[in-house]
Design a protein around this motif. Structure first.
Motif, PDB file in Angstrom:
ATOM      1  N   TRP A  55      -5.799  -6.776  18.515  1.00  0.00           N
ATOM      2  CA  TRP A  55      -6.890  -7.656  18.086  1.00  0.00           C
ATOM      3  C   TRP A  55      -6.416  -8.512  19.471  1.00  0.00           C
ATOM      4  N   THR A  56      -5.867  -9.214  19.420  1.00  0.00           N
ATOM      5  CA  THR A  56      -4.938 -10.374  20.202  1.00  0.00           C
ATOM      6  C   THR A  56      -4.489 -10.238  21.356  1.00  0.00           C
ATOM      7  N   MET A  57      -4.438  -8.513  22.127  1.00  0.00           N
ATOM      8  CA  MET A  57      -3.201  -8.313  22.768  1.00  0.00           C
ATOM      9  C   MET A  57      -4.330  -9.116  24.313  1.00  0.00           C
ATOM     10  N   TRP A  58      -5.234  -8.545  24.453  1.00  0.00           N
ATOM     11  CA  TRP A  58      -6.504  -8.947  25.570  1.00  0.00           C
ATOM     12  C   TRP A  58      -5.994 -10.904  25.861  1.00  0.00           C
ATOM     13  N   SER A  59      -5.739 -11.601  25.123  1.00  0.00           N
ATOM     14  CA  SER A  59      -4.692 -12.809  24.933  1.00  0.00           C
ATOM     15  C   SER A  59      -3.654 -12.680  25.762  1.00  0.00           C
ATOM     16  N   VAL A  60      -3.159 -11.591  26.092  1.00  0.00           N
ATOM     17  CA  VAL A  60      -2.148 -11.879  26.701  1.00  0.00           C
ATOM     18  C   VAL A  60      -2.216 -11.086  27.740  1.00  0.00           C
ATOM     19  N   LEU A  61      -2.772  -9.846  27.761  1.00  0.00           N
ATOM     20  CA  LEU A  61      -3.621  -8.815  29.026  1.00  0.00           C
ATOM     21  C   LEU A  61      -3.646  -9.717  29.947  1.00  0.00           C
ATOM     22  N   VAL A  62      -4.823 -11.275  29.966  1.00  0.00           N
ATOM     23  CA  VAL A  62      -5.396 -11.624  31.496  1.00  0.00           C
ATOM     24  C   VAL A  62      -4.092 -12.389  31.765  1.00  0.00           C
ATOM     25  N   LEU A 115      -4.995   3.275  17.276  1.00  0.00           N
ATOM     26  CA  LEU A 115      -4.706   3.624  18.398  1.00  0.00           C
ATOM     27  C   LEU A 115      -5.679   4.103  19.625  1.00  0.00           C
ATOM     28  N   VAL A 116      -6.784   3.641  19.459  1.00  0.00           N
ATOM     29  CA  VAL A 116      -8.124   4.267  20.016  1.00  0.00           C
ATOM     30  C   VAL A 116      -8.280   2.356  21.280  1.00  0.00           C
ATOM     31  N   PRO A 117      -8.157   1.458  20.575  1.00  0.00           N
ATOM     32  CA  PRO A 117      -8.242   0.245  21.434  1.00  0.00           C
ATOM     33  C   PRO A 117      -6.990   0.097  22.616  1.00  0.00           C
ATOM     34  N   THR A 118      -5.697   0.731  21.877  1.00  0.00           N
ATOM     35  CA  THR A 118      -4.728   0.201  22.334  1.00  0.00           C
ATOM     36  C   THR A 118      -4.837   1.609  23.445  1.00  0.00           C
ATOM     37  N   ILE A 119      -4.815   2.676  23.315  1.00  0.00           N
ATOM     38  CA  ILE A 119      -4.812   3.885  24.440  1.00  0.00           C
ATOM     39  C   ILE A 119      -5.972   3.911  25.636  1.00  0.00           C
ATOM     40  N   ALA A 120      -7.072   3.248  25.118  1.00  0.00           N
ATOM     41  CA  ALA A 120      -7.890   3.088  25.822  1.00  0.00           C
ATOM     42  C   ALA A 120      -7.369   2.359  26.868  1.00  0.00           C
ATOM     43  N   ALA A 121      -7.200   1.073  26.458  1.00  0.00           N
ATOM     44  CA  ALA A 121      -6.663   0.037  27.732  1.00  0.00           C
ATOM     45  C   ALA A 121      -5.379   0.095  28.332  1.00  0.00           C
ATOM     46  N   PHE A 122      -4.659   1.112  27.747  1.00  0.00           N
ATOM     47  CA  PHE A 122      -3.475   1.622  28.574  1.00  0.00           C
ATOM     48  C   PHE A 122      -4.595   2.546  29.677  1.00  0.00           C
ATOM     49  N   ALA A 123      -5.221   2.800  29.387  1.00  0.00           N
ATOM     50  CA  ALA A 123      -6.115   3.873  30.119  1.00  0.00           C
ATOM     51  C   ALA A 123      -6.740   3.336  31.394  1.00  0.00           C
ATOM     52  N   VAL A 124      -6.978   2.180  31.386  1.00  0.00           N
ATOM     53  CA  VAL A 124      -7.778   1.394  32.274  1.00  0.00           C
ATOM     54  C   VAL A 124      -7.711  -0.274  33.617  1.00  0.00           C
ATOM     55  N   MET A 125      -6.280   0.037  32.459  1.00  0.00           N
ATOM     56  CA  MET A 125      -5.831  -1.484  32.839  1.00  0.00           C
ATOM     57  C   MET A 125      -4.685  -0.960  34.074  1.00  0.00           C
ATOM     58  N   LYS A 126      -5.198  -1.633  35.178  1.00  0.00           N
ATOM     59  CA  LYS A 126      -5.587  -1.674  36.661  1.00  0.00           C
ATOM     60  C   LYS A 126      -6.113  -2.411  37.450  1.00  0.00           C
ATOM     61  N   PRO A 127      -5.966  -2.568  38.810  1.00  0.00           N
ATOM     62  CA  PRO A 127      -6.412  -3.046  39.302  1.00  0.00           C
ATOM     63  C   PRO A 127      -8.142  -2.445  40.361  1.00  0.00           C
ATOM     64  N   LEU A 135     -14.642  -5.230  29.879  1.00  0.00           N
ATOM     65  CA  LEU A 135     -15.220  -5.571  28.440  1.00  0.00           C
ATOM     66  C   LEU A 135     -15.605  -4.449  27.617  1.00  0.00           C
ATOM     67  N   LEU A 136     -16.095  -3.550  27.675  1.00  0.00           N
ATOM     68  CA  LEU A 136     -16.264  -2.504  26.417  1.00  0.00           C
ATOM     69  C   LEU A 136     -15.005  -2.206  26.212  1.00  0.00           C
ATOM     70  N   VAL A 137     -13.793  -2.004  27.233  1.00  0.00           N
ATOM     71  CA  VAL A 137     -12.702  -1.395  25.846  1.00  0.00           C
ATOM     72  C   VAL A 137     -11.984  -2.507  25.434  1.00  0.00           C
ATOM     73  N   GLY A 138     -12.278  -4.361  25.845  1.00  0.00           N
ATOM     74  CA  GLY A 138     -11.811  -5.138  25.418  1.00  0.00           C
ATOM     75  C   GLY A 138     -13.242  -5.529  23.602  1.00  0.00           C
ATOM     76  N   LEU A 139     -13.899  -5.129  23.438  1.00  0.00           N
ATOM     77  CA  LEU A 139     -14.558  -5.131  22.643  1.00  0.00           C
ATOM     78  C   LEU A 139     -13.736  -3.897  21.537  1.00  0.00           C
ATOM     79  N   LEU A 140     -13.191  -2.843  21.825  1.00  0.00           N
ATOM     80  CA  LEU A 140     -12.970  -1.908  20.668  1.00  0.00           C
ATOM     81  C   LEU A 140     -11.563  -2.432  19.951  1.00  0.00           C
ATOM     82  N   ALA A 141     -11.092  -3.325  20.872  1.00  0.00           N
ATOM     83  CA  ALA A 141      -9.738  -3.872  20.197  1.00  0.00           C
ATOM     84  C   ALA A 141     -10.001  -4.862  19.056  1.00  0.00           C
ATOM     85  N   GLY A 142     -11.467  -5.163  19.010  1.00  0.00           N
ATOM     86  CA  GLY A 142     -11.591  -6.325  17.846  1.00  0.00           C
ATOM     87  C   GLY A 142     -11.773  -5.354  17.076  1.00  0.00           C
TER      88      GLY A 142
END
Length: 460
Positions: A55-62, A115-127, A135-142
């Motif tokens: 849930w809070t991984m986006w506080s780190v990813l940012v 697994l859904v938000p974690t794998i999704a974030a793994f796929a899109v996390m790039k410049p 935002l959409l992938v972040g919502l999944l982490a909720g």
């Protein structure tokens, strides 16, 4: 005391179902119940812990998302606000999922869903990825925020009233500590010049481990049946919403600050991602560790009293933060922020202990006694926990939006801290007026020869 119970009947249908469960019976508890309850608590904590981390991984990813990602500080605060919002909303259905599917069964499902938000974030996390995609992938982490509600509802059913403060505090504290753990792992990854995908890759196997262990070692309670009437009754009860207001001040602060602390250090004090990561984990770690102590103190001295004094401390720490923010004193700012984290964790334990105590007190005031009063209290407190947890988590949304507006308006978080100070003052007043002031009226009428059971919340 009720007549001694036998051990729970062996599961009579698939999925490790326990048909009989009476934790208020001391003989049953000492011979059978405590061992089973503690085992379920342990693996519930593990799943909830990882849920909080996701849930809070986006506080780190940012913190990893530098200028090459094209996001402004306002974009990042909005992103973390929306993640917090989803985590708050899903707590309501997650609460009732325990009764629908069983605590063990839902723990397996809810852990696997991470697994859904974690794998999704793994796929899109790039410049180059668009803000809307982030935002959409972040919502999944909720969905990771929902694990708290189902876990607390499940564990609430396993433990007797006299142990709930400790058990719920340990369960929630073990979950909350998922916040600093992912921040610590992020610190190690950043220090080793690793990217965000390394961090995400670490959690994928951990999620699978949590789901498997829940399947192997947890149980379902057949006595926790789906009861929509309890949900309706708890929603109609004014204490559900009063406690929601108070829980915004404690848990809302904890989760909101957990998301925002690193960003505030970067934006207001110019810290680098590594410099921010060195300190962001300290507050959530101490706040998580002290939550069981808040529950234990509430068991011993009364949740209302501990909560009242705790809000005094939170107000004082926030006043220091306002001063430190205006003076741009980083050491004082970090120290006061960590103290505020600790107090929010302590208050998390004391406020959640109040919930079963309040509904048990109301049951006694209705003239119910013994098992009947305990069952009535468990029924309503279990249903109300999901609503209170959901509304409390919305406080995290408010905190991130307050920081966003404060930085947009004047370039610092001072305005947000002043707002928080006012809210803590209101929480102090409400706690005293609703749960402590009435004890004086009770004392005045105690000399009456015959009285109905009185509502006395001082010891909840």
């Amino acid at each position: 005391m009720t007549a001694p119970s036998t051990a729970p009947a062996p599961p009579s249908r698939g999925g490790r179902w326990i048909q009989q469960w009476d934790p208020e019976d001391e003989t049953f508890w000492n011979e059978t119940g405590e061992k089973v309850a503690r085992r379920n608590l342990l693996f519930s904590v593990l799943s909830e812990h990882i849920g909080f981390s996701i849930w809070t991984m986006w506080s780190v990813l940012v913190l990893f998302m530098g200028p090459e990602y094209g996001l402004t500080p306002a974009d990042k605060f909005l992103l973390t606000s929306m993640v917090t919002l989803v985590g708050a909303v899903v707590r309501v259905p997650y609460t009732f999922a325990v009764a629908l599917f069983g605590g063990r069964n839902w723990t397996i499902v809810s852990a696997s869903l991470l697994l859904v938000p974690t794998i999704a974030a793994f796929a899109v996390m790039k410049p180059g990825t668009s803000f809307n995609t982030f935002l959409l992938v972040g919502l999944l982490a909720g969905i990771g925020g929902g694990n708290f509600a189902s876990s607390m509802t499940n564990i609430n059913a396993f433990f007797p009233l006299r142990k709930k403060g400790w058990a719920l505090g340990l369960n929630a504290g073990g979950g909350n500590i998922g916040v600093p753990v992912i921040q610590l792992i992020a610190l190690a990854v950043i220090g080793a010049s690793g990217g965000p995908r390394v961090l995400l890759g670490i959690y994928i196997p951990l999620i699978l481990v949590a789901a498997v262990l829940a399947a192997l070692y947890m149980d379902n309670l057949a006595t926790v049946k789906n009861d929509t009437g309890a949900a309706i009754d708890s929603a109609k009860d004014g204490h559900t919403w009063i406690m929601s207001f108070l829980y915004i001040g404690t848990f809302g602060s904890f989760i909101g600050f957990s998301f925002a602390f690193g960003q505030v250090l970067q934006v207001q004090f110019g810290r680098t991602p590594l410099q921010a990561a060195y300190v962001t984990f300290i507050g959530p770690l101490l706040g998580s560790l002290i939550r069981p102590l808040g529950g234990w103190l509430a068991d011993k001295y009364g949740g209302a009293k501990i909560t009242l004094y705790n809000y005094v401390g939170m107000g004082a720490a926030t006043a220091v933060l306002v001063f430190a923010s205006m003076q741009k004193s980083l050491p004082l700012f970090v120290t006061a922020f960590v103290v505020l984290f600790v107090l929010s964790g302590l208050g998390n334990g004391s406020t959640f202990k109040m919930i079963p105590g309040i509904f048990h007190t109301k049951a006694l005031a209705k003239g119910l006694v013994g098992d009947e009063a305990a069952a009535h209290g468990r029924r309503l407190s279990g249903a109300s926990m999901g609503l209170i947890g959901a509304v409390g988590a919305l406080g995290g949304v408010g905190i991130n939006l307050a920081f966003r507006q404060s930085f947009l308006s004047n370039g610092s978080g001072t305005g947000a801290f002043i707002t928080f100070l006012v809210y803590y003052a209101l929480c102090f007043v409400v706690t005293w007026a609703v749960y402590l002031r009435r004890t004086a009226a009770k004392t005045e009428t105690s000399a009456a020869a015959e009285t109905k059971p009185q509502l006395n919340y001082a010891e909840v």
